[in-house]
Scaffold this motif. Sequence first.
Motif, PDB file in Angstrom:
ATOM      1  N   ARG A 162     -16.522   3.266   5.799  1.00 40.56           N
ATOM      2  CA  ARG A 162     -16.029   1.892   5.910  1.00 40.56           C
ATOM      3  C   ARG A 162     -14.649   1.884   6.584  1.00 40.56           C
ATOM      4  NH1 ARG A 162     -16.632  -3.231   7.122  1.00 40.56           N
ATOM      5  NH2 ARG A 162     -15.443  -4.677   5.801  1.00 40.56           N
ATOM      6  N   ALA A 163     -13.809   2.856   6.254  1.00 42.53           N
ATOM      7  CA  ALA A 163     -12.495   2.950   6.888  1.00 42.53           C
ATOM      8  C   ALA A 163     -12.640   3.151   8.394  1.00 42.53           C
ATOM      9  CB  ALA A 163     -11.693   4.098   6.276  1.00 42.53           C
ATOM     10  N   ALA A 164     -13.564   4.050   8.789  1.00 44.29           N
ATOM     11  CA  ALA A 164     -13.763   4.310  10.216  1.00 44.29           C
ATOM     12  C   ALA A 164     -14.234   3.051  10.939  1.00 44.29           C
ATOM     13  CB  ALA A 164     -14.772   5.437  10.403  1.00 44.29           C
ATOM     14  N   GLU A 165     -15.094   2.280  10.296  1.00 46.27           N
ATOM     15  CA  GLU A 165     -15.593   1.034  10.897  1.00 46.27           C
ATOM     16  C   GLU A 165     -14.457   0.029  11.106  1.00 46.27           C
ATOM     17  OE1 GLU A 165     -18.265  -2.836   9.574  1.00 46.27           O
ATOM     18  OE2 GLU A 165     -18.476  -0.948   8.467  1.00 46.27           O
ATOM     19  N   LEU A 166     -13.623  -0.135  10.079  1.00 52.94           N
ATOM     20  CA  LEU A 166     -12.511  -1.083  10.185  1.00 52.94           C
ATOM     21  C   LEU A 166     -11.498  -0.628  11.239  1.00 52.94           C
ATOM     22  CD1 LEU A 166     -12.033  -1.794   6.380  1.00 52.94           C
ATOM     23  CD2 LEU A 166     -12.680  -3.491   8.102  1.00 52.94           C
ATOM     24  N   TYR A 167     -11.216   0.666  11.268  1.00 54.66           N
ATOM     25  CA  TYR A 167     -10.281   1.181  12.266  1.00 54.66           C
ATOM     26  C   TYR A 167     -10.827   0.973  13.676  1.00 54.66           C
ATOM     27  CZ  TYR A 167      -7.589   3.685   8.654  1.00 54.66           C
ATOM     28  OH  TYR A 167      -6.806   4.017   7.580  1.00 54.66           O
ATOM     29  N   GLU A 179      -7.901   5.400   1.455  1.00 50.70           N
ATOM     30  CA  GLU A 179      -7.297   5.916   0.230  1.00 50.70           C
ATOM     31  C   GLU A 179      -8.261   5.862  -0.946  1.00 50.70           C
ATOM     32  OE1 GLU A 179      -3.488   4.363  -0.718  1.00 50.70           O
ATOM     33  OE2 GLU A 179      -2.553   5.185   1.096  1.00 50.70           O
ATOM     34  N   GLN A 180      -9.243   4.943  -0.879  1.00 48.49           N
ATOM     35  CA  GLN A 180     -10.253   4.858  -1.933  1.00 48.49           C
ATOM     36  C   GLN A 180     -11.396   5.841  -1.712  1.00 48.49           C
ATOM     37  OE1 GLN A 180     -11.106   0.687  -1.496  1.00 48.49           O
ATOM     38  NE2 GLN A 180      -9.611   0.058  -3.057  1.00 48.49           N
ATOM     39  N   GLY A 181     -11.336   6.582  -0.594  1.00 45.52           N
ATOM     40  CA  GLY A 181     -12.363   7.584  -0.299  1.00 45.52           C
ATOM     41  C   GLY A 181     -13.586   7.044   0.400  1.00 45.52           C
ATOM     42  N   ASP A 182     -13.575   5.772   0.811  1.00 48.94           N
ATOM     43  CA  ASP A 182     -14.700   5.180   1.536  1.00 48.94           C
ATOM     44  C   ASP A 182     -14.472   5.389   3.035  1.00 48.94           C
ATOM     45  OD1 ASP A 182     -16.798   3.736   2.525  1.00 48.94           O
ATOM     46  OD2 ASP A 182     -16.349   1.879   1.430  1.00 48.94           O
ATOM     47  N   ALA A 235      -4.275  -6.368  10.180  1.00 48.74           N
ATOM     48  CA  ALA A 235      -4.893  -6.476   8.855  1.00 48.74           C
ATOM     49  C   ALA A 235      -6.151  -5.619   8.759  1.00 48.74           C
ATOM     50  CB  ALA A 235      -5.219  -7.933   8.558  1.00 48.74           C
ATOM     51  N   LEU A 236      -6.929  -5.557   9.847  1.00 44.02           N
ATOM     52  CA  LEU A 236      -8.128  -4.717   9.833  1.00 44.02           C
ATOM     53  C   LEU A 236      -7.759  -3.251   9.643  1.00 44.02           C
ATOM     54  CD1 LEU A 236     -10.203  -6.334  12.724  1.00 44.02           C
ATOM     55  CD2 LEU A 236     -10.823  -6.290  10.310  1.00 44.02           C
ATOM     56  N   SER A 237      -6.727  -2.824  10.363  1.00 40.26           N
ATOM     57  CA  SER A 237      -6.311  -1.431  10.244  1.00 40.26           C
ATOM     58  C   SER A 237      -5.756  -1.142   8.860  1.00 40.26           C
ATOM     59  CB  SER A 237      -5.262  -1.121  11.315  1.00 40.26           C
ATOM     60  OG  SER A 237      -5.023   0.261  11.384  1.00 40.26           O
ATOM     61  N   ASN A 238      -4.970  -2.058   8.335  1.00 37.56           N
ATOM     62  CA  ASN A 238      -4.420  -1.861   6.996  1.00 37.56           C
ATOM     63  C   ASN A 238      -5.505  -1.834   5.925  1.00 37.56           C
ATOM     64  OD1 ASN A 238      -1.760  -1.696   7.837  1.00 37.56           O
ATOM     65  ND2 ASN A 238      -1.470  -3.908   7.742  1.00 37.56           N
ATOM     66  N   LEU A 239      -6.477  -2.716   6.088  1.00 37.33           N
ATOM     67  CA  LEU A 239      -7.590  -2.709   5.139  1.00 37.33           C
ATOM     68  C   LEU A 239      -8.374  -1.404   5.266  1.00 37.33           C
ATOM     69  CD1 LEU A 239      -8.838  -4.470   2.971  1.00 37.33           C
ATOM     70  CD2 LEU A 239     -10.315  -5.492   4.711  1.00 37.33           C
ATOM     71  N   GLY A 240      -8.477  -0.894   6.489  1.00 43.64           N
ATOM     72  CA  GLY A 240      -9.098   0.414   6.680  1.00 43.64           C
ATOM     73  C   GLY A 240      -8.353   1.504   5.932  1.00 43.64           C
ATOM     74  N   LEU A 254       0.828  -1.198   0.000  1.00 40.51           N
ATOM     75  CA  LEU A 254       0.000   0.000   0.000  1.00 40.51           C
ATOM     76  C   LEU A 254       0.866   1.253   0.000  1.00 40.51           C
ATOM     77  CD1 LEU A 254      -2.903   0.942  -0.004  1.00 40.51           C
ATOM     78  CD2 LEU A 254      -2.895   0.840   2.490  1.00 40.51           C
ATOM     79  N   ALA A 255       1.948   1.223   0.778  1.00 45.94           N
ATOM     80  CA  ALA A 255       2.868   2.358   0.789  1.00 45.94           C
ATOM     81  C   ALA A 255       3.487   2.581  -0.582  1.00 45.94           C
ATOM     82  CB  ALA A 255       3.962   2.129   1.825  1.00 45.94           C
ATOM     83  N   ASP A 256       3.604   1.503  -1.352  1.00 49.05           N
ATOM     84  CA  ASP A 256       4.198   1.583  -2.686  1.00 49.05           C
ATOM     85  C   ASP A 256       3.166   1.887  -3.762  1.00 49.05           C
ATOM     86  OD1 ASP A 256       6.621   1.448  -4.142  1.00 49.05           O
ATOM     87  OD2 ASP A 256       6.126  -0.562  -4.866  1.00 49.05           O
ATOM     88  N   GLY A 257       1.923   2.096  -3.359  1.00 59.12           N
ATOM     89  CA  GLY A 257       0.873   2.405  -4.320  1.00 59.12           C
ATOM     90  C   GLY A 257       0.312   1.202  -5.044  1.00 59.12           C
ATOM     91  N   ARG A 258       0.624  -0.014  -4.600  1.00 57.97           N
ATOM     92  CA  ARG A 258       0.169  -1.248  -5.267  1.00 57.97           C
ATOM     93  C   ARG A 258      -1.092  -1.743  -4.540  1.00 57.97           C
ATOM     94  NH1 ARG A 258       5.808  -4.533  -5.550  1.00 57.97           N
ATOM     95  NH2 ARG A 258       4.395  -6.219  -6.191  1.00 57.97           N
ATOM     96  N   ARG A 259      -2.199  -1.107  -4.819  1.00 51.19           N
ATOM     97  CA  ARG A 259      -3.410  -1.346  -4.033  1.00 51.19           C
ATOM     98  C   ARG A 259      -3.980  -2.748  -4.236  1.00 51.19           C
ATOM     99  NH1 ARG A 259      -6.556   4.486  -4.700  1.00 51.19           N
ATOM    100  NH2 ARG A 259      -5.106   5.694  -3.403  1.00 51.19           N
ATOM    101  N   ALA A 260      -3.951  -3.264  -5.450  1.00 55.71           N
ATOM    102  CA  ALA A 260      -4.496  -4.604  -5.691  1.00 55.71           C
ATOM    103  C   ALA A 260      -3.685  -5.649  -4.926  1.00 55.71           C
ATOM    104  CB  ALA A 260      -4.502  -4.911  -7.188  1.00 55.71           C
ATOM    105  N   ASP A 261      -2.354  -5.521  -4.974  1.00 52.72           N
ATOM    106  CA  ASP A 261      -1.507  -6.451  -4.227  1.00 52.72           C
ATOM    107  C   ASP A 261      -1.744  -6.308  -2.725  1.00 52.72           C
ATOM    108  OD1 ASP A 261      -0.341  -7.486  -6.504  1.00 52.72           O
ATOM    109  OD2 ASP A 261       1.341  -6.077  -6.474  1.00 52.72           O
ATOM    110  N   ALA A 262      -1.933  -5.066  -2.281  1.00 48.91           N
ATOM    111  CA  ALA A 262      -2.170  -4.825  -0.854  1.00 48.91           C
ATOM    112  C   ALA A 262      -3.460  -5.487  -0.401  1.00 48.91           C
ATOM    113  CB  ALA A 262      -2.218  -3.324  -0.581  1.00 48.91           C
ATOM    114  N   GLU A 263      -4.528  -5.287  -1.172  1.00 45.62           N
ATOM    115  CA  GLU A 263      -5.811  -5.869  -0.772  1.00 45.62           C
ATOM    116  C   GLU A 263      -5.732  -7.392  -0.732  1.00 45.62           C
ATOM    117  OE1 GLU A 263     -10.550  -5.253  -1.350  1.00 45.62           O
ATOM    118  OE2 GLU A 263      -9.195  -4.287  -2.768  1.00 45.62           O
ATOM    119  N   ALA A 264      -5.049  -7.993  -1.694  1.00 44.13           N
ATOM    120  CA  ALA A 264      -4.908  -9.454  -1.698  1.00 44.13           C
ATOM    121  C   ALA A 264      -4.152  -9.932  -0.464  1.00 44.13           C
ATOM    122  CB  ALA A 264      -4.187  -9.903  -2.968  1.00 44.13           C
TER     123      ALA A 264
END
Length: 727
Positions: free
Chosen positions: A578-583, A572-575, A562-567, A538-548
């Motif tokens: 959902r981010a607040a819920e995961l955090y 970053e996707q503007g959701d 993992a929950l925090s990272n997914l948040g 995610l830090a490298d901007g590789r969002r698909a790899d990060a989500e997987a």
Amino acid sequence: MVPQGQAPEGPGPPARYRFDDVQVDTVAHTLTRGGVPCALEPKAFAVLAMLLQHAGELVEKDELLDAVWGHRHVTPGVLTRAIAQLRAALGDDAHQPRYIHTHHALGYRFIGDLQAEGGGEAPASDAPAATLAGTASAGPTENPDAGRGGTTHAVPAPARAPDAPTARRRLAWGMLAAAGVLVLVTLMLTHGLSDPRPAVGEASVAVMPFRSLSADRGDRYFAEGLAVEMHGALAGVPGLKVAALVPGRDDDTPGDPRELGKRLGVANVLDASVRREGPRVRISARLTDTRSGFVLWSQTYDRQNSDIFSTQAEIASKVVEALMGVLPPDPPALARRLHPTSRLSAYEPYLRGLQLLQGTASTEELSEAVAHFEQALQQDPAFARAQAGICRARIRAFELTRDAGVYARAQAACLQAARLDPRLGEVHLAMGDLHRARNELDAARESYTQALQDVSLRPAAYIGLGRIEGEQGHDALALDYFDRARQLRPGDAVVHREIGYQHYLDDRLAAAIESYRVATTLEPDDAGLWSSLGGLYLADGRRADAEAAFERSLSIKPGFGALSNLGTLRFEQGDYPRAAELYARAAAMSPGDYRPVGNTADALSAIPGAAGNARSTYARAAEMAERYVAIKSGDAEAMAWLAWYRANLDEADAAREWLARARDAGTAQSEVAFLSAQVHARLGDLDLARAALADARALDVAESRIRASPVLKPLSGGSEVASQGGS
């Protein structure tokens, strides 16, 4: 000096030296003082050998760096540290030296009354110097265990990871301290990684997890714990190389010894089966040659449970005799290592705790380990190794959760371990972790150096020393320590995690990702490693790899990292909802950790109408972060996040002060630069924000992260920053 790589004319340098009550054997790489062996790191020993070869002469610093480290392009502190270690081993005083005289800015001279023994004459002041090429830069010759620091995670070392609320540090909570030179070793058969396998050593062995044949599948801890104890005992035998513990297999089969030999660089494999039935235990052990696949030795022991310690010692002695052609040099010491308590009822829960402490334990596993160690102490209150286990587990939990309350409990456990047996190697290691966590670096170094004397603990001690240097920004020295740990534990995921984190701290994101890929290959079922790898993606901007990677982590075991990272990904996707819920879910799983709380505040601040909740959440995060920084005073990222929290509470002076302290720490520069841009933008210091943003870009902070920050988005696009609360 003789040109490097050429033999000197005349007789070679002496094999052994004596001065006062000190004896040095340059062939066996041993130093004894008053008849007592003194542990020395290989580089320090090589420095001593060169000084002895040139006794009475000034040996310049550059000569030592060239001969011992292979070049002089390393931090000069490595030589200073080696000399300090030599003085400690020899009992030499730098202010009134008896053996090593310092010529400031020039080099060092051996001034002791030297007598050479065997292999040549004692060098006179004009004698030609022998080169140390080939031996001086060699790695350690003995192998051990324990980590982490837990951690080290045994080190299972503490799970360290990038941890950023808006990007890189909101990322991966599950990583732990540190790193080493990136060397892709063992098991690199997937993910397209290279596969430079270690060379096979003759007197070398890998200890497989002992297989449980008991009817109760839950009895595996006992068999696997015996293997851990056996590994530690064998690792303490001088001249015997012992590979890292091989991970257990779900099918309980030992695997192909020939393939294991190739992967781990060992000539032999020890495996055993353990069956417990009532008061009796049967252990069937065998030693196999990995090149031919032939069994070198095997034996079955049918004993009472109470005889388990003597049975283990007997097996260890047989293995050493088979591999080295001689009985163990110190059979009583080997037996003591395998007899840590007088009560079998204490040994079983200790083994349960030890099993959980290996590798990259989660916070839940660390809590469970503490419970087992406490049960062991109920049976044997003097069981110092169990008390040291509590200390190390709690320190690792503190480093995972950053909860100040956890540190207080860890400190109490460590002090109790020191009261029980202050000389125990595990206690020295635990105290090193404790001091390092509080940024008491000199005391930590001293404790880790003492732990080095227990050969089985050397990898964990090297990791601890590497973390100290890495956190101070001494990258080359940190990498040297981590590489020593890697040489002693080839194929250990913990070491590669440390390597990856060090690369991350030094803003080498691609190298950090590659190291974590190695670690996940070695331990594919470790949820924390996958979470950390996703954070780096995610830090490298590789969002698909990060989500997987995050999904892989959560499929193994839901965790706050993992929950925090997914948040963060959703942020970053503007959701933002959902981010607040995961955090918030992550914060509930780790209630003492300021990071997911601060992340929650970031998400709330981006939701219309939630500004009041965001402000109170920032206040809570700031309070928690200050408690953490009061313990870990040198954590640059923590101070930078604290500056961000204070900025969102409109405490401009406090925010600027914390930001200055973070910059002064000199580490995690990309993270500090990014957060500096956010803080200055939030406070309206636009010129300073632009300058910090330029620094962040120069340090390769991902553009996707910059664009995802509400407070930086207008600035990065060239327009002015709107007056808004939070990121």
